[in-house]
Scaffold this motif. Sequence first.
Motif, mmCIF file in Angstrom:
data_model
loop_
_atom_site.group_PDB
_atom_site.id
_atom_site.type_symbol
_atom_site.label_atom_id
_atom_site.label_comp_id
_atom_site.label_asym_id
_atom_site.label_seq_id
_atom_site.Cartn_x
_atom_site.Cartn_y
_atom_site.Cartn_z
ATOM 1 N N UNK A 82 -16.899 -12.336 27.674
ATOM 2 C CA UNK A 82 -16.623 -13.619 27.017
ATOM 3 C C UNK A 82 -16.387 -13.324 25.531
ATOM 4 N N UNK A 83 -15.672 -14.239 24.878
ATOM 5 C CA UNK A 83 -15.260 -13.885 23.517
ATOM 6 C C UNK A 83 -15.554 -15.000 22.523
ATOM 7 N N UNK A 84 -15.646 -14.604 21.258
ATOM 8 C CA UNK A 84 -15.721 -15.591 20.190
ATOM 9 C C UNK A 84 -14.714 -15.176 19.125
ATOM 10 N N UNK A 112 -8.890 -19.050 28.513
ATOM 11 C CA UNK A 112 -9.224 -19.805 27.294
ATOM 12 C C UNK A 112 -10.623 -20.404 27.325
ATOM 13 N N UNK A 113 -11.088 -20.804 28.519
ATOM 14 C CA UNK A 113 -12.418 -21.426 28.560
ATOM 15 C C UNK A 113 -13.530 -20.412 28.300
ATOM 16 N N UNK A 114 -13.205 -19.112 28.356
ATOM 17 C CA UNK A 114 -14.211 -18.080 28.067
ATOM 18 C C UNK A 114 -14.176 -17.648 26.598
ATOM 19 N N UNK A 115 -13.416 -18.388 25.790
ATOM 20 C CA UNK A 115 -13.267 -17.995 24.390
ATOM 21 C C UNK A 115 -13.728 -19.142 23.488
ATOM 22 N N UNK A 116 -14.711 -18.876 22.680
ATOM 23 C CA UNK A 116 -15.218 -19.893 21.762
ATOM 24 C C UNK A 116 -14.487 -19.726 20.424
#
Length: 794
Positions: free
Chosen positions: A501-503, A531-535
């Motif tokens: 997952x990413x930020x 996209x939903x795994x990226x904050x």
Amino acid sequence: LTPEREANHAADSPDRPIGFGRIQRKEDPRFVRGRGNYVDDIVLPGMLHGAILRSPLAHARLVSIDTSEALAHPKVVAVITGKDLEALNLAWAPTLSADVQAVLATDKVRFQGQEVAFVVAEDRYAARDALELIEVEYEALPPVIDARRALDPDAAVIRDELPGRTDNHIFDWEAGDAAETDAVFARADVVVDQEIIYPRVHPAPMETCGAVADFEPVEGKLTLYETSQAPHAHRTLFAMVAGIPEHKIRVVSPDIGGGFGNKVGIYPGYILAVVGSIVTGRPVKWVEDRSENLMSTSFARDYIMQGQIAATADGRILGLRTNVLADHGAFNATAQPTKYPAGFFHIFTGSYDLEAAHCKVTGVYTNKAPGGVAYACSFRVTEAVYLVERLVDMLAQRLDMDPAELRLKNFIQPEQFPYKNKTGWEYDSGNYEPALRKALDMVGYDELRVEQAEKRARGELMGIGISFFTETVGAGPRKHMDIVGLGMADGAELRIHPTGKAVVRISVQSQGQGHETTFAQIVAEELGIPPEDIDVVHGDTDQTPFGLGTYGSRSTPVSGGAVALVSRKIRDKARLIAAAMLETRPEDLEWEKGRWFVKGDPSAAKTMAEIAMGAHGTITLPDGVDGNLDAEVTYDPPNLTFPFGAYICVVDIDPGTARVKVRRFVAVDDCGTRINPMIIEGQLHGGLADGVGMALMEIIEFDDEGNCLGGSLMDYLIPTAMEVPTWESGHTVTPSPHHPIGAKGVGESATVGSPPAIVNAVVDALAPFNVAHMDMPCTPARVWAAMQGRATPP
Ligand code: PCD
């Protein structure tokens, strides 16, 4: 994006795109469930409330202020005046345009609504009540209201506090070649000459401006929650002005309810909240009301433009020139890159290939609110586009040529890009004819002209208006552009956590544009992480890298570039780590969205999530590779981006009431690579509504004494669903050749491009009355007067 790929990304597609495409906004669940967090939602323990006493007069000497009764109010904690600020050396603050602005008046008041005193009390109501207990004695001075009179020898000198000041002149600025332009005009067959006014309007965002300042005296740390479009730049300026060390300042812009340029500047209210907190030792909230917003925060436009266009008898445009009188109000607080006191106004040659052009802009002080902000406009592009698109239409009328034909004949041709215009811009890419042809097709132009002829014969008033615009958005590059010395570049930091997952942390600040979605989509497109795994983290200087903020449609051109590049940096690093994990050489790996695999053996692969775990795991990493999957970049764009569009508006005017109804509006936009078509359409719909407002309803006017006549939404009319048609939008795609993903900005396109289309349609409808031009807003009273051949009433 190919049409096929775009179809794949359709809203109803069961597969949500991992990357560009039409996906719903990630931030919306928060907003539609009332879980947004705006400045006025912030409540801190022990928080006090501030209110500002404002001047009722436009120009007056301050004789005395008596605060004793207000101070005696049981709930009042402090009353601050200009004198108090003078002692702290904070009575005047620098503006974004190398001028100073009074935080609280000390000597004179210079516009109606100017800040005179600040009350801090236990609650908002008490603070407001106490304003009425302050006794101020003013000695009225003659106000300067009409910009045309500002330079008269007998005009009162507004800024007499500035040493050596004897007039109201701020600057003269020019671009292009005057002599060359004169020569071209001298050999033209036709010259159209017209005074064109872009009236003073206001961005009027749904949320007004406000701040909560929390100065912690032990650590000496200031936390400032504020409605800001540029938190990092604000922090630096606060450090420079208030003398608080920059590392002791945290600026947080939480959810913002619309910016539109209104939240670019630093207003006295923000500074007063900080001073209030320092003085009382408690957090202080200040939030303005609607009238304060309309009367005292940055207005937009207010350009009086004398424009001329020269052409041959067969309709080849030869040159353009203009002389502009710019009303900057009482303090020069316009937000522009330093080199350009009139912003990017010199893009006024528009989409046409001309032989010569020259513009001159003179800025003057008047007794009106300061500002001159780029409301939904990249630094005065709106005024520039309006000027050229009105002049081209007038030229068509003069030559008795179809306005579409005239434009097609004069467009910059695709092979001329990159195109250097006559005032110094280099347009990155463009392909204008297909965009205009598409709009003409969509609207059914030929049939509309037939319908119009039939209606005219029956005495009905129908108008068709075209505008074609080119914008210049995405400031930097930093070597050419800065604001108060800060170069216009932006940073991005990306971390992939061990589980993949990413930020991503960005320096720009969303005010409703949907950055939490589109910036995640850029990472998704580059790395194959959904996209939903990226904050997406933004709006907090403690959490994000430095950058200049969101305005001038620069987030996608600048920060979007930063995010694409930081993703690519991660992809390159992932390759090295994947090679170590697969015990092969990096050169032997091939990328497929989301994974690296061994050339010729697609089953030997590592996904981004596996690589992220590998990076944080125990395998031996190649020399020089750190044990993480993180990266950062600062992106300095090589040039601006030049989006464009073709807009066509159809209006009907009621011959009995002179009311203009916008029946249809077709907008074909080209912003290069489209990250999220749904968000782009939303941006356009908002901007088109803005355009209807400015063209037909909105104006901030003043009476002779300088009373603001647009200080409430009863007088300052903004459009609602009742005034706008169902928008018909289309697009072409001409990528930017220098932008990492080929994207150009789009946020302001519709506000820039729509007013001339609407006014052109109104003037076209009034052709039977021999109307050649009318100034905005085309209210029923003004249209009625134009139909009677009378001068424009207010
Ligand atoms: N996009 C896409 N694609 C492309 C482009 C773009 O998708 N190609 C998208 C993005 O990502 C985002 C949006 O869209 O999300 C936008 O973008 P841009 O163009 O880049 O822009 P920005 O920067 O982001 O933003 C800004 C703008 C401006 S400027 C204005 S005014 C306005 C607009 O934005 N504002 C607003 N829009 C809006 N919206 C909302 N909702 N709100 C607001 O406030 Mo100035 O200068 O400030 O005046």
